[in-house]
Design a protein around this motif. Structure first.
Motif, PDB file in Angstrom:
ATOM      1  N   HIS A 150      -5.687   3.315 -11.176  1.00  0.00           N
ATOM      2  CA  HIS A 150      -4.962   2.071 -10.899  1.00  0.00           C
ATOM      3  C   HIS A 150      -4.698   1.907  -9.403  1.00  0.00           C
ATOM      4  CE1 HIS A 150      -4.600   1.076 -15.077  1.00  0.00           C
ATOM      5  NE2 HIS A 150      -4.215   2.312 -15.312  1.00  0.00           N
ATOM      6  N   TYR A 151      -4.408   3.009  -8.742  1.00  0.00           N
ATOM      7  CA  TYR A 151      -4.228   2.981  -7.292  1.00  0.00           C
ATOM      8  C   TYR A 151      -5.517   2.526  -6.609  1.00  0.00           C
ATOM      9  CZ  TYR A 151      -4.656   5.182  -2.672  1.00  0.00           C
ATOM     10  OH  TYR A 151      -4.946   5.433  -1.359  1.00  0.00           O
ATOM     11  N   THR A 209      -6.109  -1.203  -7.050  1.00  0.00           N
ATOM     12  CA  THR A 209      -5.257  -1.992  -6.156  1.00  0.00           C
ATOM     13  C   THR A 209      -5.765  -1.921  -4.729  1.00  0.00           C
ATOM     14  OG1 THR A 209      -3.338  -1.645  -7.562  1.00  0.00           O
ATOM     15  CG2 THR A 209      -2.909  -2.305  -5.299  1.00  0.00           C
ATOM     16  N   LYS A 210      -6.105  -0.729  -4.290  1.00  0.00           N
ATOM     17  CA  LYS A 210      -6.570  -0.565  -2.909  1.00  0.00           C
ATOM     18  C   LYS A 210      -7.871  -1.320  -2.687  1.00  0.00           C
ATOM     19  CE  LYS A 210      -7.451   2.717   0.745  1.00  0.00           C
ATOM     20  NZ  LYS A 210      -7.749   4.082   1.110  1.00  0.00           N
ATOM     21  N   THR A 246      -0.863   8.693   4.368  1.00  0.00           N
ATOM     22  CA  THR A 246      -1.017   8.532   2.927  1.00  0.00           C
ATOM     23  C   THR A 246      -1.986   9.568   2.365  1.00  0.00           C
ATOM     24  OG1 THR A 246      -2.642   6.769   3.275  1.00  0.00           O
ATOM     25  CG2 THR A 246      -0.367   6.103   2.905  1.00  0.00           C
ATOM     26  N   TYR A 300       0.833  -1.206   0.000  1.00  0.00           N
ATOM     27  CA  TYR A 300       0.000   0.000   0.000  1.00  0.00           C
ATOM     28  C   TYR A 300       0.869   1.259   0.000  1.00  0.00           C
ATOM     29  CZ  TYR A 300      -3.305   3.520   1.675  1.00  0.00           C
ATOM     30  OH  TYR A 300      -4.064   4.655   1.825  1.00  0.00           O
ATOM     31  N   ARG A 351      -3.488   7.294 -13.226  1.00  0.00           N
ATOM     32  CA  ARG A 351      -2.712   6.547 -12.231  1.00  0.00           C
ATOM     33  C   ARG A 351      -3.517   6.350 -10.944  1.00  0.00           C
ATOM     34  NH1 ARG A 351       3.398   7.317 -13.113  1.00  0.00           N
ATOM     35  NH2 ARG A 351       3.447   7.973 -15.289  1.00  0.00           N
ATOM     36  N   GLU A 375       2.362   1.791  -3.436  1.00  0.00           N
ATOM     37  CA  GLU A 375       1.408   2.334  -4.397  1.00  0.00           C
ATOM     38  C   GLU A 375       1.175   3.826  -4.175  1.00  0.00           C
ATOM     39  OE1 GLU A 375      -0.834   0.802  -7.248  1.00  0.00           O
ATOM     40  OE2 GLU A 375       1.307   0.418  -7.075  1.00  0.00           O
ATOM     41  N   VAL A 376       1.001   4.209  -2.926  1.00  0.00           N
ATOM     42  CA  VAL A 376       0.800   5.634  -2.618  1.00  0.00           C
ATOM     43  C   VAL A 376       2.043   6.428  -3.011  1.00  0.00           C
ATOM     44  CG1 VAL A 376       0.476   7.318  -0.754  1.00  0.00           C
ATOM     45  CG2 VAL A 376      -0.904   5.240  -0.807  1.00  0.00           C
ATOM     46  N   LEU A 413       2.224   6.824  -6.796  1.00  0.00           N
ATOM     47  CA  LEU A 413       1.206   7.778  -7.236  1.00  0.00           C
ATOM     48  C   LEU A 413       1.651   9.207  -6.953  1.00  0.00           C
ATOM     49  CD1 LEU A 413      -1.730   8.324  -8.252  1.00  0.00           C
ATOM     50  CD2 LEU A 413      -2.427   8.137  -5.845  1.00  0.00           C
TER      51      LEU A 413
END
Length: 190
Positions: free
Chosen positions: A96-97, A100-101, A122, A62, A93, A65-66, A69
């Motif tokens: 996509h985040y 995933t989340k 975050t 996580y 983007r 990913e953050v 981004l």
């Protein structure tokens, strides 16, 4: 912070995080850790050397990913003539985040528990990226000067209300396009 990882260990950690992000996004939070290790091309022992348990892997994925981004914002601004175009690409983007989340939602809630610190950290990073993009847009005249990053964050939060399904990504992109087009209203170059 501990000692820096050897180059091969750092590569393995990055491969594990990439595989975990992909697996959580496509297969959900219950994907076996052995599957993630296999997709990363490493043994499960290597996974456990880097991440003590599923929760540690979920939290690290996580954060990764953050970070990706948020770190993209300055690079996108460098690549685009107008900040609104950088913001539009950043919103892709963001899609996509979100995907995933959503895929790792239950595991992320379990991993973070009541640790609101992870989510507040975050959130602040994302607000910071939005603030950077909006300030650049106000400066180059491609977005309205009164746009507030907190308001934009709330507007973008509407993507969480879109039901999952085959049309999800298309609908999310259309929603974010509407939000970004709204930021052009009142802009100097509109």
């Amino acid at each position: 912070m501990g000692t820096p990882l050897r180059a091969d260990a750092a590569r393995n950690r990055e491969k594990l995080l990439a595989a975990a992000i992909d697996a959580f996004g496509s297969d959900g939070a219950d994907v076996p850790l052995e599957t993630i290790a296999s997709r990363a091309g490493v043994g499960v022992g290597t996974l456990y050397r880097h991440f003590a348990n599923r929760d540690a892997l979920v939290e690290a994925a996580y954060r990764q990913e953050v970070g990706a981004l948020c770190d993209a914002a300055p690079d996108l601004l460098d690549r685009h003539d107008q900040a609104v175009d950088a913001l539009r690409e950043w919103s892709v983007r963001f899609v996509h985040y979100v995907a995933t989340k959503r895929g790792m939602g239950a595991a992320l809630r379990s991993a973070a528990g009541s640790d609101a610190m992870l989510f507040s950290e975050t959130r602040e990073r994302i607000i910071g990226a939005l603030a950077l993009l909006l300030a650049a847009g106000a400066a180059d005249g491609s977005t309205r000067p009164d746009a507030d990053p907190d308001d934009l964050w709330l507007a973008m939060g509407g993507v969480w209300n879109i039901p999952l399904g085959d049309a999800w990504e298309g609908q999310v992109r259309r929603l974010l396009d509407l939000v970004i087009d709204g930021l052009r209203y009142g802009a100097r170059t509109a």
